[in-house]
Enzyme design. Structure first.
Site, PDB file in Angstrom:
ATOM      1  NE  ARG A   1      -2.532  -0.093   3.419  1.00  0.00           N
ATOM      2  CZ  ARG A   1      -3.173  -0.778   4.474  1.00  0.00           C
ATOM      3  NH1 ARG A   1      -4.530  -1.000   4.180  1.00  0.00           N
ATOM      4  NH2 ARG A   1      -2.668  -1.044   5.565  1.00  0.00           N
TER       5      ARG A   1
ATOM      6  CE  LYS B   1       3.508 -21.733  11.389  1.00  0.00           C
ATOM      7  NZ  LYS B   1       4.332 -20.857  12.316  1.00  0.00           N
TER       8      LYS B   1
ATOM      9  CG  HIS C   1      10.595 -21.796   8.069  1.00  0.00           C
ATOM     10  ND1 HIS C   1       9.670 -21.642   9.030  1.00  0.00           N
ATOM     11  CD2 HIS C   1      11.759 -21.951   8.656  1.00  0.00           C
ATOM     12  CE1 HIS C   1      10.366 -21.659  10.178  1.00  0.00           C
ATOM     13  NE2 HIS C   1      11.444 -21.685  10.021  1.00  0.00           N
TER      14      HIS C   1
ATOM     15  CE  LYS D   1      14.372 -24.617   9.910  1.00  0.00           C
ATOM     16  NZ  LYS D   1      15.159 -23.610  10.252  1.00  0.00           N
TER      17      LYS D   1
ATOM     18  CD  GLU E   1      11.443 -20.953  18.467  1.00  0.00           C
ATOM     19  OE1 GLU E   1      11.711 -20.288  17.679  1.00  0.00           O
ATOM     20  OE2 GLU E   1      10.308 -21.087  18.823  1.00  0.00           O
TER      21      GLU E   1
ATOM     22  CG  ASP F   1       4.189 -20.492  16.284  1.00  0.00           C
ATOM     23  OD1 ASP F   1       3.854 -19.969  15.091  1.00  0.00           O
ATOM     24  OD2 ASP F   1       5.261 -20.045  17.079  1.00  0.00           O
TER      25      ASP F   1
ATOM     26  CG  HIS G   1       7.794 -25.505  12.212  1.00  0.00           C
ATOM     27  ND1 HIS G   1       7.615 -25.350  10.886  1.00  0.00           N
ATOM     28  CD2 HIS G   1       7.899 -24.615  12.775  1.00  0.00           C
ATOM     29  CE1 HIS G   1       7.223 -24.110  10.672  1.00  0.00           C
ATOM     30  NE2 HIS G   1       7.524 -23.386  11.797  1.00  0.00           N
TER      31      HIS G   1
ATOM     32  CE  LYS H   1       7.942 -18.730  20.235  1.00  0.00           C
ATOM     33  NZ  LYS H   1       8.713 -18.705  18.848  1.00  0.00           N
TER      34      LYS H   1
HETATM   35  C1  BG6 Z   1       8.097 -19.859  12.823  1.00  0.00           C
HETATM   36  C2  BG6 Z   1       7.253 -19.572  14.267  1.00  0.00           C
HETATM   37  O1  BG6 Z   1       7.120 -20.887  12.036  1.00  0.00           O
HETATM   38  O2  BG6 Z   1       8.964 -20.744  13.322  1.00  0.00           O
HETATM   39  C3  BG6 Z   1       7.994 -18.990  15.249  1.00  0.00           C
HETATM   40  O3  BG6 Z   1       6.097 -18.884  13.837  1.00  0.00           O
HETATM   41  C4  BG6 Z   1       9.401 -19.685  15.263  1.00  0.00           C
HETATM   42  O4  BG6 Z   1       7.480 -18.573  16.317  1.00  0.00           O
HETATM   43  C5  BG6 Z   1      10.035 -20.116  14.194  1.00  0.00           C
HETATM   44  O5  BG6 Z   1      10.246 -19.071  16.371  1.00  0.00           O
HETATM   45  C6  BG6 Z   1      11.151 -21.139  14.436  1.00  0.00           C
HETATM   46  O6  BG6 Z   1      11.750 -21.395  13.003  1.00  0.00           O
HETATM   47  P1  BG6 Z   1      13.287 -21.622  13.239  1.00  0.00           P
HETATM   48  O7  BG6 Z   1      13.709 -21.712  11.665  1.00  0.00           O
HETATM   49  O8  BG6 Z   1      14.014 -20.347  13.736  1.00  0.00           O
HETATM   50  O9  BG6 Z   1      13.668 -22.857  14.083  1.00  0.00           O
END
Ligand code: BG6
Length: 525
Positions: A65, A174, A204, A208, A242, A261, A266, A366
């Site tokens: 935008r 996502k 994603h 990897k 994390e 999430d 994942h 986290k």
């Molecule tokens: C994302 C989540 O899909 O993946 C995040 O929304 C998370 O909360 C992230 O931190 C982790 O990805 P990676 O590649 O850093 O392990």
């Protein structure tokens, strides 16, 4: 500077690969001003450009935008690439050539004029391939996915029927829905305008290298694949921990929590690659058929089993690696009485011939002590005779750890005899590390995913039935949790490995979490 250039030389090793067969096309990014675009997408496209992986001709168009020109957007992106790209020393000539491929189009996602302006921009390239072969990347709020796809279709920018001469594909970030119902609805809506083959749902983790290597490792090594069964495996642990908290994403996280999430996508994706049967061939449908079978074989849990087998947690204040961290409830845009989980650990069973009776433990959280993603296959212990019968000896069960990130590698644990006249045993490791065998870098997930989407290969993307089956699993757990408030034992201090209950979960089965350790950069000589 010299050091940076050396790093870049190492990077270039990866660029010696044969380019993927990609036809000339334009990548159109919706959400051009967003974080994902500057942090991930443009740096990934720049790397692909440097690695000569992009087709010629090729264009990138960003749509958003804000009022910007091609020039001002290019300058912004230049700064972003300097900050986020793997390539540290950017040569002027390289950037100058790359930025010529980048264009900006101002437009509102809800306004047909934006799409018409986009169409004009594409036509102005004066090459049918650039206005006909289109990869749309939806880096926008999930609430906009349907609308964008519908408008693309109405304006004739995507065509569900005719894909013979030119192709159009849509990459969707996502979260894909927030439960089964919304995912089904989204699937229905977008497939009114797009064929399933044109839809590329991102996770994603599948981009990897190490996650892709799970299949290569399993199906190109007979010795391990023979052990990949309930006869040899005692249990499997999948950890995605994390160090970071929710940071500025409190608003999003309040709607999602760790289960939606991380687990829905994942962790279940990694699980399905670890547990799947060999596909009949290495193509997208064969692989995804096997993955979805795993998800469908997860034993459904009764309410009592959810209570017993799923642990949730939320962090309160603490320290992570010497840094003070706020409690989740004190983070920005988080409710002071929020019951959203920032940690989940669970035990599940896969009811099929190969895995019947083998517990799979999954955990993610986290503000944990380390950022590590790891799959650990724990093999059955030896029988209680010979060495194991001697109470003064430590005889560990064998283990195989697939380290997905960081310090990517594979580590086999076994027992060795300590040198000398005694008969003491010591657990030892056989360690493969990517960076020592293959060089310091592996491509960023987004490089691979963008390239695959341009090439039209959906192996690394999530199929409709996969996403829906994963939601069904997660919904069941959420349904049992309902609005129940967190109890005291469901909190954990930032900087610890999660609530006590997560330990108890494994102890009940005679197991314990093997926490990943911080690794030294280089293995001992
Ligand atoms: C994302 C989540 O899909 O993946 C995040 O929304 C998370 O909360 C992230 O931190 C982790 O990805 P990676 O590649 O850093 O392990």
């Amino acid at each position: 500077m010299e050091e940076l250039e050396q790093l870049d030389e190492l990077l270039d090793c990866w660029d010696s690969e044969e380019p993927r067969n990609v036809t000339p096309c334009t990548v159109v990014i919706f959400g051009a001003s967003g974080d994902l675009t500057s942090r991930k997408l443009i740096p990934a496209l720049f790397r692909l450009y440097l690695g000569k992986q992009l087709p010629d001709p090729f264009r990138i168009v960003g749509l958003a935008r804000r009022d910007k020109t091609d020039e001002s957007w290019r300058q912004e992106l230049r700064a972003a690439v300097e900050q986020f790209a793997r390539q540290r020393s950017i040569k002027e000539s390289q950037w100058a050539a790359f930025e010529k491929l980048i264009f900006y189009c101002q437009g509102d996602l809800t306004d047909p004029e934006g799409y018409q302006a986009l169409k004009k921009k594409l036509d102005d390239f004066g090459d049918e391939r650039l206005s006909g072969n289109l990869l749309f990347y939806l880096a926008v709020s999930p609430s906009r996915f349907t609308e964008v796809v519908r408008r693309l279709s109405e304006e004739g920018l995507v065509n569900k029927q005719a894909q013979e001469v030119h192709w159009q594909r849509v990459v969707i970030e996502k979260p894909f829905g927030h439960d089964l119902r919304s995912a089904q609805q989204l699937n229905r809506e977008i497939t009114e305008c797009l064929h399933e083959k044109q839809v590329f749902r991102i996770d994603h983790y599948l981009g990897k290298e190490t996650v892709q290597n799970i299949l290569a490792f399993r199906f190109s090594n007979a010795i391990f694949e023979n052990l990949w069964t309930r006869e040899a495996v005692d249990h499997v642990q999948i950890t995605v921990s994390e160090e970071i908290g929710v940071g500025t994403r409190g608003g999003y996280y309040e709607e999602s929590g760790a289960l939606r999430d991380m687990v829905q996508n994942h962790l279940l994706q990694v699980l399905s690659l670890v547990a799947m049967e060999p596909p009949v061939m290495l193509d997208a449908e064969a692989i995804r058929n096997e993955k979805v079978k795993v998800l469908r074989s997860i034993r459904p849990m009764s309410a009592a089993e959810v209570d017993r087998q799923v642990v949730r947690g939320q962090y309160f204040g603490g320290e992570v690696n010497g840094e003070t961290r706020l409690a989740y409830r004190s983070e920005g845009r988080v409710g002071t009485l929020s019951n959203v989980e920032t940690y989940v650990a669970l035990k599940l069973y896969i009811d099929n011939w190969r895995w019947s009776g083998v517990p799979f433990y999954l955990r993610t959280g986290k503000n944990l002590p380390l950022s590590v993603s790891e799959v650990r296959v724990q093999f059955r212990p030896v029988p209680n005779v010979l060495f194991a019968a001697n109470p003064s000896l430590r005889v560990d069960a064998n283990s195989l750890a697939l380290r997905l990130q960081p310090d990517e590698g594979i580590c086999l644990g076994f027992n060795g005899k300590l040198p000398g006249s005694n008969s003491r045993l010591e657990p030892v490791l056989m360690d493969f590390r990517y960076h020592t065998s293959f060089g310091a870098y592996t491509p960023e997930a987004y490089e691979r995913l963008l390239l695959e989407a341009m090439a039209g290969d959906s192996t690394l993307f999530i199929r409709r039935d996969e996403v829906e089956t994963a939601w069904a699993f997660v919904d069941r757990i959420r349904e049992v949790w309902g609005d129940r408030a967190l109890s005291n034992r469901e909190f954990y201090s930032a900087g610890t490995w999660g609530p006590e209950a997560a330990e108890t979960l494994l102890n009940q089965g005679g197991h314990q979490w093997i926490n990943p350790q911080k690794r030294r950069k280089k293995s001992k000589g």
